[in-house]
Every structure is written in structure tokens, then in C-alpha cells.
Design an enzyme around this catalytic site. Structure first.
Site, PDB file in Angstrom:
ATOM      1  N   GLY A   1     -35.664   7.201 -34.579  1.00 53.98           N
ATOM      2  CA  GLY A   1     -35.879   6.047 -33.721  1.00 53.98           C
ATOM      3  C   GLY A   1     -36.136   6.387 -32.271  1.00 53.98           C
ATOM      4  N   SER A   2     -35.868   5.411 -31.397  1.00 53.17           N
ATOM      5  CA  SER A   2     -36.230   5.512 -29.984  1.00 53.17           C
ATOM      6  C   SER A   2     -35.367   6.529 -29.251  1.00 53.17           C
ATOM      7  CB  SER A   2     -36.073   4.151 -29.318  1.00 53.17           C
ATOM      8  OG  SER A   2     -36.077   4.295 -27.910  1.00 53.17           O
ATOM      9  N   THR A   3     -35.984   7.199 -28.269  1.00 50.81           N
ATOM     10  CA  THR A   3     -35.249   8.139 -27.420  1.00 50.81           C
ATOM     11  C   THR A   3     -34.176   7.432 -26.591  1.00 50.81           C
ATOM     12  OG1 THR A   3     -36.950   7.889 -25.739  1.00 50.81           O
ATOM     13  CG2 THR A   3     -37.149   9.768 -27.199  1.00 50.81           C
ATOM     14  N   VAL A   4     -34.302   6.098 -26.430  1.00 50.85           N
ATOM     15  CA  VAL A   4     -33.270   5.352 -25.707  1.00 50.85           C
ATOM     16  C   VAL A   4     -31.928   5.464 -26.439  1.00 50.85           C
ATOM     17  CG1 VAL A   4     -32.644   3.069 -24.781  1.00 50.85           C
ATOM     18  CG2 VAL A   4     -35.014   3.829 -24.719  1.00 50.85           C
TER      19      VAL A   4
END
Lengths: 424, 130
Positions: free
Chosen positions: B62-65
Site C-alpha cells: 500500500g501507500s508509503t504514508v
């Protein structure tokens, strides 16, 4: 050092940092660079000439990201090589005029302040190469923003992986990044050869091509062979200062948005392709052909003809693009919103040489430090955007809730004046 | 007692009860940063609380966030005690390091059952009780 994989060699200075000899902030940075190096199978660390740090917009960072930056700043971490920021969520100076909610702006400015304490220069742009930071051929970098990474690798022949926000920051603090992927000759060879048999007539054609290439290539390195390559592109010694900069900027940005391309080559044009020729093609590379750009245009146009905002400057507009827009808008007035995003230094230059004035008189808003992809756009109630950026046209439907019209700068300016952008 | 030998991603010692997922985890959208509850209804751990557990999963996604979600969990006292992966990737490694969560990878995670007590030691060692 416990758990240190034998395949990652650290020099005494790296070891000292990792042991805390350079302070807690540097120790954390070293730990992060080393861990990522192990994960990606790096042999050692490599000094970087400059760093471009993503993870700036408060819209993406949130309270936790801000807390992390303040924490590292409080621990004394500081960049030891030149480091710049990616665009923020607001114009850092004119945000009030743009109607940005106060609470969001305060948090965004706190992020910038934290980066300033970390020694990162708050020039917030995705085009650092247009504001005095032009990497040399072969120079190692730790850059983050996908279009800047694509341009530095492809057009300038510099070497950078696409760093995450914290990993880029850690590289700035350590002055090094892990040597793997695009830092190595082997990682830069083309795994896919794409014959482009259709003509490329405009900047928009390059963007539509980039969109199609990204979809085909994924995260591979493509080598494009342009059957009808514009004469002036072949053997051009200084691509960044050539009239084809907007074409190449848009091409790479689109590939990095529709796919995850961080490096592309164009036969006879980009520096490594000129030096190495067919030797650049990796053994077992796949081959394909793009004969028609229409599927690219179709995917990038999701709106009907009517638009309520026009966006120029994704990636940030060059001085040449601002001048071209100013010529097209001379003595006219916009019906839709027209937002032109660029680096603060580029806009200041435009003011000095009289390009900004005709743009603003026509109703354009010149916006520095930010872009539509990272701004809190939902706040404005727009429905459909016309843009000359295939990258923005890729992201706008999902990320900004906007339908899109995509075309060259000239068509976008006409759309701003008439409120309508018809099929080309 | 058995010992599994892995690779240190983020150094540190920890002890806790395993919470094992056979599926990768996306921290952004997958875990509530304020409570530590797995909120992705399609995830096999949906509804589980990762707070203080040794979280065992194949890899991140998923997202690097997601790195910042781990950081926020740690700030609020809802971080896992440690992370064990088959293959750690950049999002989880970054999150673990900026949050100070001990993390080890290159572990055969099929050797670990949910509920089992275990310790993470220096040198990438995972010691299973019993």
C-alpha cells in the site's frame, strides 16, 4: 554491529554514525538508510550530490508526519548536502488570497518550519533542475518526486532511485544513500524496447505517449525508438535548455504517473542512449510497438467539453511555458479559473521580465510552492479541469475528484477563455 | 523453546504475544492510527487490536504514508511490541525505524501461531516459548 548483513559494507564513518557518534538524529538517519540498503540488496552506501524531499503537503503528511519531522529536528538531525523540498499544499506566501483554510495553512507552515530546522531549503518545487539545481551526468542523487526523478535520470543521466519522504530526508542527513537499483549500470539498462511508429506533433503527443508507455512498462526501464523523431531532438547537447524541455518533462511525468517508470531512454536523444546505443538493451528485453496515441488521449479525457478550471504547470511550468501562455493570453480574458503553478524562483523571474503581468491581467493566477495534486482542492468545488499535463489528467479523477480534458497548451488557454475544450 | 534466526531491520528487544496474518498488511487504511484496531473489513485480522502484540505478517503493501501510521500508533501507545516479516519492504522498515519498533525479517512465519508468546533478541533472533 548486531544483525549487519555481510553483503552491505559500511565504511568507518558510516559505522560511527550508526553507533551514535554524530548524534541521535544522524544515528536514526543512518539506521534508515542502512535498513533500506539491506532490503534492496545494496553493496554499500554512495555519497549524493543533492536531495529532493517529498512528503511536504500536510494533506498527505497529517499530524503524524509533522510529529515525525519535529521529533527528528529536536534530536538535532540536519542535512549535510543541498536538500530541497517537493511542492507543499499551499502557496507559502499568498495562501490567504487563495482562500486556503487558516487551520490547514498553519499546519502546512509548521511542516515547512520543521524542514527548515532540519536544514532543508524550503524551495518547494518538482522542477529543481529549473531553479539552479541541475545535476551532472553520472552524479548520484536521492530525489523523491516521480517526475523529477524521471527527468534527472533520463534527460540528465544522473542516478537516483525514487526515494520515499523519510528515506530522502535520511539521505540528506547522512549525505549518502544505499547503492542499488538505478545507481548501478545494470539497473539502468532497458528491459523493454518500444518502437513508436506514429508521429509526435505536439507537447501533448509526448504526454499521451508517456501515458501509454507507463501503462506498458510498469516499473521497467523502457528504451523508446521514435520512428519520426524531431530533428532538433537528435544529438541535442543540452536538453534542459532546449525547446523540447516541456515535451520531455511531460513525457517522463506521464510515465511515472500511469506506471512507475523512474528512467527512460530515447534512442539518439537521451545521454546514455547516445553513449551506449543498443548496448543499453538488457538481455531478454521485451519488445512492443506504439502505433497510435488515440487510446492515450481517450484515457486522459474523462470530462465533457465544458470545464471550470484550467491547470498549467504540472510539473511546474518553465519560464518558456509561462512566456508562451502569456503570448496566447495577450489582451484576452479568462472565463474559467486559470491556475498556473511554478517554482517561486521561476515566477519571480517571470515578474522581472514582464511575463507575469499579461497573465495576471488576463485573469490567470500564478501559484508558487504547490500544485493541484497536493493542494486541498476539494475546498473549491470545481468539477472539470482542462490541463496540458498527462500526469495531472492521470491523477485528477481519483485524487482530486475532477473530470479531465487533456490537450496542448494552446487548447488549454482557449478553454480558459471560452470555458469549453472540444476534441482535437 | 525454539529459536528462529532472521535479519535485523530495526534493532531492539521486545517480548509479546504473536498476532499472525497470512496476508500482507497496508497500514494506511488498514489500521486505525488512533486505536490500533485493524479496520480493513476484508483483512483476515479485521477487528483485531495490534497494540502491544508481536505483529507477524509476510510483508507490507500500500501507500508509503503507511510509515507515518506506524509512527502515529507509537506516539499514541498503540504500536505493536515488535514486527516480524517474511520479507520486509520499505514502508514497514521506514515506519519501524522512525517509530523505534523492533523489527526482524527473513523469518519463516509459518512457524509462529497467533497467541504464542515470543521474544525478539539482538542479532535478529526470535525465541518462541514452549
Amino acid at each position: 554491529m548486531s544483525g549487519c548483513a555481510p553483503d552491505l559494507t559500511l565504511d568507518p564513518a558510516d559505522e560511527a554514525c550508526l553507533a551514535g557518534a554524530c548524534g541521535e538524529g544522524a544515528r536514526l538517519a543512518a539506521q534508515l538508510v542502512v535498513a533500506l540498503g539491506r532490503i534492496y540488496g545494496a553493496g554499500d552506501l554512495v555519497p549524493v550530490g543533492s536531495v529532493q524531499v517529498a512528503g511536504v503537503s500536510y494533506r498527505n503528511l497529517g499530524a503524524a508526519g509533522l510529529g515525525f519531522l519535529r521529533d527528528w529536528a529536536a534530536k538535532g538531525a540536519s542535512a549535510r548536502v543541498p536538500a530541497l523540498l517537493n511542492p507543499a499544499g499551499i502557496d507559502l506566501v499568498a495562501w490567504r488570497e487563495h482562500g486556503i483554510p487558516e487551520a490547514f495553512a498553519r499546519q502546512q507552515l509548521a511542516v515547512i518550519e520543521a524542514y527548515r530546522r532540519l536544514g532543508v531549503t524550503p524551495s518547494c518545487t518538482c522542477t529543481p533542475y529549473l531553479v539552479g539545481n541541475v545535476p551532472r551526468y553520472g552524479e548520484h542523487l536521492a530525489w523523491s518526486e516521480s517526475s523529477a526523478v524521471a527527468l534527472a535520470n533520463s534527460v540528465l543521466g544522473a542516478r537516483t532511485n525514487r526515494e520515499g519522504g523519510p528515506s530522502a530526508l535520511a539521505a540528506a542527513i547522512l549525505g549518502k544513500t544505499a547503492r542499488y537499483g538505478l545507481h548501478l549500470d545494470a539497473g539502468r539498462r532497458a528491459g523493454m524496447v518500444i518502437d513508436v511508429t506514429c508521429p509526435l506533433r505536439s507537447t501533448a503527443d509526448f504526454g499521451a505517449l508517456g501515458y501509454l508507455v507507463g501503462r506498458l512498462a510498469g516499473d521497467a526501464v523502457p528504451l523508446l525508438r521514435l520512428r519520426a523523431c524531431p530533428e532538433e531532438l537528435l544529438g541535442q547537447p543540452d536538453l534542459v535548455r532546449s525547446p523540447y524541455l516541456p515535451h520531455l518533462k511531460g513525457l517522463g511525468a506521464a510515465m511515472a504517473a500511469s506506471g512507475a517508470v523512474a528512467l527512460y531512454h530515447i534512442a539518439g536523444v537521451t545521454p546514455e542512449a547516445r553513449v551506449q546505443g543498443e548496448a543499453l538493451v538488457a538481455p531478454g528485453a521485451t519488445h512492443c510497438t506504439i502505433a497510435d496515441l488515440a487510446p492515450g488521449y481517450a484515457a486522459l479525457n474523462t470530462a465533457g467539453a465544458e470545464v471550470d478550471i484550467v491547470s498549467i504547470g504540472c510539473p511546474h511550468a518553465s519560464l518558456g511555458e509561462l512566456a508562451a501562455a502569456a503570448d496566447l493570453l495577450q489582451g484576452r480574458h479568462t472565463r474559467t479559473a486559470l491556475w498556473i503553478t511554478s517554482a517561486r524562483a521561476t515566477i519571480e523571474e517571470a515578474r522581472r521580465c514582464g511575463i507575469a503581468e499579461p497573465l495576471e491581467r488576463a485573469g490567470a493566477r500564478l501559484i508558487a510552492d504547490t500544485c493541484l495534486v497536493v493542494a486541498p482542492l476539494q475546498h473549491y468545488g470545481f468539477h472539470a479541469v482542462a490541463t496540458n499535463s498527462a500526469k495531472l489528467a492521470c491523477y485528477a479523477p481519483g485524487h482530486c475528484g475532477l473530470a479531465t480534458r487533456y490537450g496542448p497548451l494552446e487548447a488549454c488557454v482557449e478553454a480558459a477563455v471560452s470555458g469549453v475544450m472540444r476534441d482535437a | 523453546m525454539s529459536i528462529l534466526l532472521g535479519r535485523t531491520i530495526c534493532p531492539g528487544r521486545a517480548r509479546g504475544q504473536a498476532l499472525v496474518s497470512e496476508e500482507p498488511i497496508s497500514f494506511l487504511g488498514g489500521v486505525d492510527p488512533e486505536t490500533g484496531l485493524v479496520v480493513d473489513p476484508r483483512h483476515p485480522l479485521a477487528g483485531c487490536d495490534i497494540t502491544g502484540r508481536v505483529l507477524v505478517f509476510p510483508t507490507g503493501k500500500g501507500s508509503t504514508v503507511g510509515s507515518y501510521v506506524l509512527y502515529q500508533l507509537a506516539q499514541g501507545g498503540h504500536a505493536p511490541a515488535a514486527i516480524i516479516n517474511a520479507r520486509c519492504e520499505a514502508i514497514v522498515a521506514t515506519g519501524a525505524i522512525i517509530s523505534g519498533i523492533p523489527a526482524v525479517d527473513h523469518i519463516d512465519i509459518t512457524q509462529i501461531q497467533s497467541g504464542q508468546w515470543l521474544s525478539i533478541e539482538e542479532g535478529g533472533r526470535v525465541i518462541l516459548d514452549g
